[in-house]
Write an enzyme that holds these catalytic residues in place. Structure first.
Site, PDB file in Angstrom:
ATOM      1  N   ASP A  13       0.727  -1.206  -0.118  1.00 16.01           N
ATOM      2  CA  ASP A  13      -0.204  -0.439  -0.242  1.00 16.01           C
ATOM      3  C   ASP A  13       1.368   1.559  -0.090  1.00 16.01           C
ATOM      4  O   ASP A  13       1.774   1.210   0.681  1.00 16.01           O
ATOM      5  CB  ASP A  13      -0.823   0.139   0.900  1.00 16.01           C
ATOM      6  N   GLU A  72       1.827  -0.076  -5.158  1.00 12.56           N
ATOM      7  CA  GLU A  72       1.005   0.240  -6.086  1.00 12.56           C
ATOM      8  C   GLU A  72       0.899   2.092  -5.858  1.00 12.56           C
ATOM      9  O   GLU A  72       1.900   2.925  -5.005  1.00 12.56           O
ATOM     10  CB  GLU A  72      -0.336   1.099  -3.930  1.00 12.56           C
ATOM     11  N   ASP A  92     -10.857   1.458  -3.953  1.00 10.12           N
ATOM     12  CA  ASP A  92      -9.694   3.039  -3.879  1.00 10.12           C
ATOM     13  C   ASP A  92     -10.914   3.293  -5.355  1.00 10.12           C
ATOM     14  O   ASP A  92     -10.985   5.131  -5.336  1.00 10.12           O
ATOM     15  CB  ASP A  92      -8.815   2.667  -4.642  1.00 10.12           C
TER      16      ASP A  92
END
Length: 601
Positions: free
Chosen positions: A346, A375, A442
């Site tokens: 992340d 990410e 997201d």
């Protein structure tokens, strides 16, 4: 010829080992400016005619480079070469459409003179084909269709661990940011057969570690499963059951920041600069504090660095040796003890490269063929040279697809240019591993982006499954779940048939089967764009023996094909609006119905 537009960089995505002793070489030029590029290459020490210094020459080979991709400003040429001695010098001879001819070397660009080649003046070099330096990623990833699970919303298999205030499992409910519905790991185990029937063979879990929130990106303890999800023994069972079905497991590692309810941050708040964890974070001035706002997720005047402006997620100092050792222990623990197959990282771009290099070494030591997914929402070359990540979440690539085919923010020509730009940023083996997501926890649901046009959703999903990289399905998309930006995109999974779109499920099942059947072609072959026509709304491309036509225009597109592989909204030989066709054929033509001649080629 625009010589200023010609570009090459050695030991990069422009020159790299693709397979053992097999090198790929690329060159960038201005679009529609160059007629031919010849690559001269050979062993740096291989000379002929050494008995006469005046006539000695470099024993090179020559190959004409293929123009393989174009953007709206550039053409890209590529060649595949090998040298038996596993070292190579190389240079380019470039002929412009205007007839000008130059030699391009590591020392610059020169008007063509044969002696520049025969004496290999200032040639580019790859000094040795070090297999240890070659970018490697696990082959199993190319064969994987991923399925993202947000555990709190997938299935409630054990009501005994439901948090206080758990809401009823209602697929029509639009969740708020702090709602709980009781999803857990037992629920995933209970529905593994659903994944098997669908055909996916990889699960990407958003965080499952102990945390305060429903999304768990505010980690309290990286070494414990959140009690609302289950325990370690249950997770071990889940991994074993998944592996028994041929399904890989990827966990989400949140190492950029930690939750403010963690023991470490609570100690900082209690003891401030005297805390033993004070240097675990980026506190810019003491005391560590902030000014709350009406938005729980945002703060003002924070004296410490955070993820975005979220005061509940203080940023970790990964350059601190104690933090580094702790997080690397976490990385190893879940691989070694639970046999996971991949980490998703992340906010990976906000963590230092030094840490990620050590993270990669730790993961590789713990398990062979381990997949590391970062990410990164933008160009990611620094992380994808072989010593950090295997791939990144390919948002830039899939945003181009959505903007071209759904929202029409850009033309189809610009969409293809954007796609090709992404493909030229990375080595081929990187492109084969990129994680293609059309929606996630997201982003808004893809069906919502498509304004509930299910045929358009099917078209875009198929287009994406036909691209380089590996596709990922967000849980519930197979049942046509809708939702806007988070938290709306995090609705509970519909498990009752009355809430399910079974026709959409069959579509995904068949699409995944197509991807698996032709995985070798879709992983290894180049993308060859044949028709890109915004006026008529048609895109046609080829991937090896497969050909694909997509029609977002108002008029039908006429085609002739011998063997139809997969299709939607096809009426005899006409592809209707929002229809597509995947096929093989000896006879190959496609055109819009009106005016036909504009596309008949």
């Amino acid at each position: 010829m625009n010589k200023a537009a010609i570009y090459h960089r050695p030991e990069s995505e422009f020159a790299y080992l693709y397979a053992k002793n097999l090198m790929h070489v690329r060159l960038q030029t201005q679009k529609s400016d160059v007629e031919k590029v010849e690559l001269f290459y050979g062993d740096p020490y291989s000379w002929e005619g050494l008995d006469n210094p005046k006539t000695q020459y470099w024993a090179s080979q020559k190959v004409e480079m293929k123009k393989y991709l174009s953007t709206n400003i550039s053409d890209y040429f590529e060649a595949e070469i090998t040298v038996a001695t596993k070292r190579v010098d190389y240079l380019f001879v470039i002929t412009g459409l205007d007839g000008e001819k130059v030699v391009y070397t590591d020392q610059g660009m020169f008007d063509y003179d044969e002696s520049l080649v025969t004496k290999k003046y200032g040639a580019f070099r790859l000094p040795y084909f070090h297999e240890s330096d070659r970018f490697k990623a696990p082959e199993w990833v190319k064969e994987t269709v991923w399925y993202q699970i947000f555990p709190e919303r997938f299935a409630n298999g054990d009501k005994s661990n439901d948090p206080e205030g758990t809401k009823a499992w209602n697929p029509q409910d639009v969740p708020d940011r702090q709602d709980f519905y009781g999803g857990d790991l037992q629920g995933v185990i209970d529905h593994l057969e659903h994944l098997t029937e669908l055909g996916v063979n990889g699960i990407y879990f958003t965080p499952i570690f102990q945390a305060f929130s429903n999304h768990k990106y505010d980690t309290e303890n990286y070494m414990e499963i959140d009690k609302q999800f289950g325990d370690k023994e249950l997770f071990k069972t889940l991994v074993k059951e998944a592996h028994a079905r041929g399904i890989k497991v990827m966990l989400d590692a949140v190492f950029n920041h930690i939750g403010d309810t963690s023991a470490q941050w609570q100690d900082v708040l209690k003891n401030q600069e005297k805390s033993k964890f004070a240097d675990w974070f980026h506190v810019n001035s003491w005391p560590a504090t902030y000014t709350p706002t009406d938005d729980f997720e945002n703060a003002e005047n924070a004296t410490y660095d955070t993820f975005a402006f979220t005061p509940h997620m203080p940023k970790l100092n990964t350059a601190n040796p104690e933090v580094e050792a702790y997080l690397l222990k976490v990385a190893d623990y879940w691989i070694s003890e639970f046999d996971i197959d991949a980490w998703r990282l992340d906010v990976a771009d906000e963590v230092d490269h030094t840490f990620w290099k050590k993270f990669r070494t730790t993961c590789d030591a713990a398990k062979d063929d381990f997949y590391i997914l970062g990410e990164v929402w933008h160009s990611a070359q620094p992380w994808l040279v072989g010593d950090e990540f295997s791939a990144v979440m390919n948002y830039a690539y899939t945003d181009a697809i959505k903007d071209g085919l759904i929202t029409k923010k850009i033309s189809l020509e610009q969409m293809v240019s954007n796609i090709n730009t992404q493909l030229t940023l990375y080595r081929k083996q990187v492109n084969q591993m990129m994680f293609n997501v059309l929606d996630s926890h997201d982003t808004p649901r893809i069906l919502t982006v498509a304004k509930n046009n299910k045929n358009l959703m099917k078209l875009v999903e198929t287009f994406t499954f036909m691209q380089p990289g590996v596709p990922c399905i967000y849980y519930g998309d197979e049942y046509a779940v809708t939702g806007g930006m988070d938290p709306e995109c995090r609705k509970v999974m519909p498990w009752e048939e009355k809430d399910q779109d079974l026709e959409m499920f069959d579509f995904f099942k068949n699409l995944i089967a197509l991807r698996k059947q032709y995985q070798g072609i879709l992983s290894d072959s180049e993308v060859e764009w044949k028709i890109v026509d915004s006026e008529n709304g048609i895109v046609k491309f080829e991937r090896g023996s497969l050909k694909a036509i997509f029609n977002i225009g108002e008029k039908p597109a006429y085609f002739s094909a011998d063997e139809v592989v997969f299709s939607n909204l096809v009426d005899q030989n006409n592809i209707l609006q929002y229809g597509f066709l995947i096929y093989k054929t000896k006879i190959d033509s496609v055109s819009s119905m009106q005016p036909r001649e504009s596309l008949n080629r």
